[in-house]
Motif scaffolding. Structure first.
Motif, PDB file in Angstrom:
ATOM      1  N   ASP A 126       0.931  -1.130   0.008  1.00  0.00           N
ATOM      2  CA  ASP A 126       0.150   0.031  -0.006  1.00  0.00           C
ATOM      3  C   ASP A 126       0.897   1.246   0.247  1.00  0.00           C
ATOM      4  OD1 ASP A 126      -1.942  -1.602   0.285  1.00  0.00           O
ATOM      5  OD2 ASP A 126      -2.643  -1.123   2.210  1.00  0.00           O
ATOM      6  N   VAL A 159       2.514   1.977  -3.383  1.00  0.00           N
ATOM      7  CA  VAL A 159       1.528   2.239  -4.374  1.00  0.00           C
ATOM      8  C   VAL A 159       1.080   3.684  -4.156  1.00  0.00           C
ATOM      9  CG1 VAL A 159      -1.066   2.004  -5.207  1.00  0.00           C
ATOM     10  CG2 VAL A 159       0.678  -0.207  -4.890  1.00  0.00           C
ATOM     11  N   ASP A 160       0.964   4.136  -2.905  1.00  0.00           N
ATOM     12  CA  ASP A 160       0.825   5.404  -2.395  1.00  0.00           C
ATOM     13  C   ASP A 160       1.852   6.230  -2.946  1.00  0.00           C
ATOM     14  OD1 ASP A 160      -1.536   5.106  -0.941  1.00  0.00           O
ATOM     15  OD2 ASP A 160      -0.684   5.120   0.573  1.00  0.00           O
ATOM     16  N   ARG A 197       1.485   6.752  -6.573  1.00  0.00           N
ATOM     17  CA  ARG A 197       0.449   7.721  -6.947  1.00  0.00           C
ATOM     18  C   ARG A 197       0.894   9.269  -6.775  1.00  0.00           C
ATOM     19  NH1 ARG A 197      -2.683   5.700  -3.243  1.00  0.00           N
ATOM     20  NH2 ARG A 197      -3.533   4.424  -4.489  1.00  0.00           N
ATOM     21  N   GLY A 223      -6.011  -3.899 -10.201  1.00  0.00           N
ATOM     22  CA  GLY A 223      -6.748  -3.082  -9.340  1.00  0.00           C
ATOM     23  C   GLY A 223      -5.945  -2.065  -8.936  1.00  0.00           C
ATOM     24  N   ARG A 224      -4.519  -2.406  -8.526  1.00  0.00           N
ATOM     25  CA  ARG A 224      -3.441  -1.218  -8.147  1.00  0.00           C
ATOM     26  C   ARG A 224      -3.420  -0.146  -9.246  1.00  0.00           C
ATOM     27  NH1 ARG A 224      -2.290  -1.681  -2.665  1.00  0.00           N
ATOM     28  NH2 ARG A 224      -2.331  -3.899  -2.196  1.00  0.00           N
ATOM     29  N   ARG A 266      -5.430   0.775 -11.434  1.00  0.00           N
ATOM     30  CA  ARG A 266      -6.662   1.409 -11.412  1.00  0.00           C
ATOM     31  C   ARG A 266      -6.534   2.430 -10.392  1.00  0.00           C
ATOM     32  NH1 ARG A 266     -10.445  -2.148 -10.763  1.00  0.00           N
ATOM     33  NH2 ARG A 266      -9.935  -3.251 -12.645  1.00  0.00           N
ATOM     34  N   SER A 267      -6.069   2.331  -8.935  1.00  0.00           N
ATOM     35  CA  SER A 267      -6.068   2.825  -8.029  1.00  0.00           C
ATOM     36  C   SER A 267      -4.981   4.185  -8.048  1.00  0.00           C
ATOM     37  CB  SER A 267      -5.877   2.312  -6.656  1.00  0.00           C
ATOM     38  OG  SER A 267      -4.629   1.936  -6.589  1.00  0.00           O
ATOM     39  N   ILE A 268      -4.304   3.789  -8.928  1.00  0.00           N
ATOM     40  CA  ILE A 268      -3.212   4.941  -9.090  1.00  0.00           C
ATOM     41  C   ILE A 268      -3.703   5.852 -10.107  1.00  0.00           C
ATOM     42  CG2 ILE A 268      -0.969   5.474 -10.283  1.00  0.00           C
ATOM     43  CD1 ILE A 268       0.058   2.651  -9.202  1.00  0.00           C
ATOM     44  N   ASP A 304      -6.947   6.392 -10.891  1.00  0.00           N
ATOM     45  CA  ASP A 304      -8.244   7.140 -10.350  1.00  0.00           C
ATOM     46  C   ASP A 304      -7.939   7.948  -9.363  1.00  0.00           C
ATOM     47  OD1 ASP A 304      -9.716   5.579 -12.028  1.00  0.00           O
ATOM     48  OD2 ASP A 304     -10.581   4.104 -10.286  1.00  0.00           O
ATOM     49  N   GLY A 305      -6.708   7.711  -8.394  1.00  0.00           N
ATOM     50  CA  GLY A 305      -6.237   8.677  -7.541  1.00  0.00           C
ATOM     51  C   GLY A 305      -5.521   9.873  -8.114  1.00  0.00           C
TER      52      GLY A 305
END
Ligand code: SF4
Length: 286
Positions: free
Chosen positions: A192, A195-196, A199, A231-232, A234-236, A238-239
């Motif tokens: 996490d 990935v943060d 992002r 999913g990771r 996408r989260s990058i 989408d963020g």
């Protein structure tokens, strides 16, 4: 495999960090750069904050001395940038086709994590200075990183500095789940957190992600792992993170662990296709 294909493969898979008697700077004909990349190795001690099962750093030879001798690094970088045509007089460089002889980038890569080196900020300054002085305007300055130090103030500042000098950040992301991350990258930090950091970095400038897909004990990554990886991504996005490209690749050389092997072209292409289906550019490098 034809002779030409074999010669090209030999070039792409031979990434020795030593050129002549140089310690820090080395030439590579890189598939991902599509031409000549001048690498800077700030980690001759071969120490890395990750311990990837697929690591292709040759740790059978003696590590080099630390800390980095900046004067020597500076001299090697200037020499290789100004006399880069001389590279193609040596084996196996003689066979490099003209299209691949063009300088594409100066890359912080090497035998460990470049951003962990205390010499990284000054070396970035040196690369930028020489790029300007020698009018290498088409060349990028690429930082290849495992992402662990992206929130360090000195790294944030150095990447911001490189943004003004055609810099590009290539960040490793090989997993979607914590368990697979620990299995493949063998580091005890939270995925996490990585990935943060990706992002946040990608909100400042578009980044390139480098993702290694491989077989472990003959088995490709499970479908659930690929789903989690997507999913990771996408989260990058989408963020608010901008991902310029995902380089999906597989092993091409001797790996740290013998149970690691390459995916087939079809397997890698199918993962790349799923990345593209998210609206993110992806290239497969087999
Ligand atoms: S991050 Fe790179 S150098 Fe470090 S262990 Fe992984 S593959 Fe090797």
């Amino acid at each position: 495999m034809g002779e030409k294909t074999q010669a090209a493969r030999k070039l792409y898979t031979a990434h020795p960090r030593l050129w002549r008697d140089f310690r820090y700077v080395y030439p590579v004909v890189s598939r991902r750069s599509r031409g000549l990349s001048i690498g800077i190795n700030l980690n001759p001690d071969k120490v890395c904050s990750f311990d990837c099962v697929y690591c292709q750093v040759d740790r059978t030879t003696m590590p080099g001395p630390m800390p980095v001798d900046f004067e020597r690094l500076s001299c090697e970088l200037r020499t290789l940038l100004t006399q880069r045509d001389a590279i193609f007089a040596d084996e196996p460089w003689k066979d490099v086709p003209p299209a691949l002889r063009r300088l594409r980038d100066i890359a912080f890569s090497g035998d460990g994590e470049p951003t962990a080196s205390p010499a990284f900020p000054a070396a970035a300054g040196l690369a930028a200075e020489l790029r300007e002085e020698l009018a290498l305007h088409d060349a990028k300055i690429v930082v290849l990183t495992n992402g662990l130090n992206l929130r360090r103030p000195s790294v944030i500042q150095t990447l911001a500095f490189l943004d003004g000098h055609n810099g590009e950040v290539w960040i490793k992301l090989d997993a979607g789940t914590q368990a697979y991350f620990e299995q493949v990258n063998r580091v005890h930090v939270k995925l996490d957190q990585i990935v943060d950091s990706i992002r946040v970095t990608a909100r400042v400038r578009p980044v390139v992600l480098q993702s290694m897909f491989m077989c472990l004990h003959g088995q490709p990554p499970p479908g659930t792992e690929i789903d989690a990886y997507l999913g990771r991504l996408r989260s990058i996005v989408d963020g608010g993170g901008a991902v310029k490209l995902v380089q999906a690749y597989t092993v091409a050389r001797q790996t740290a662990e013998p149970y690691v092997s390459a995916l087939s072209r079809d397997q890698l292409e199918s993962i790349a296709a799923r990345i593209r289906a998210l609206g993110i550019a992806a290239e497969a490098f087999v």
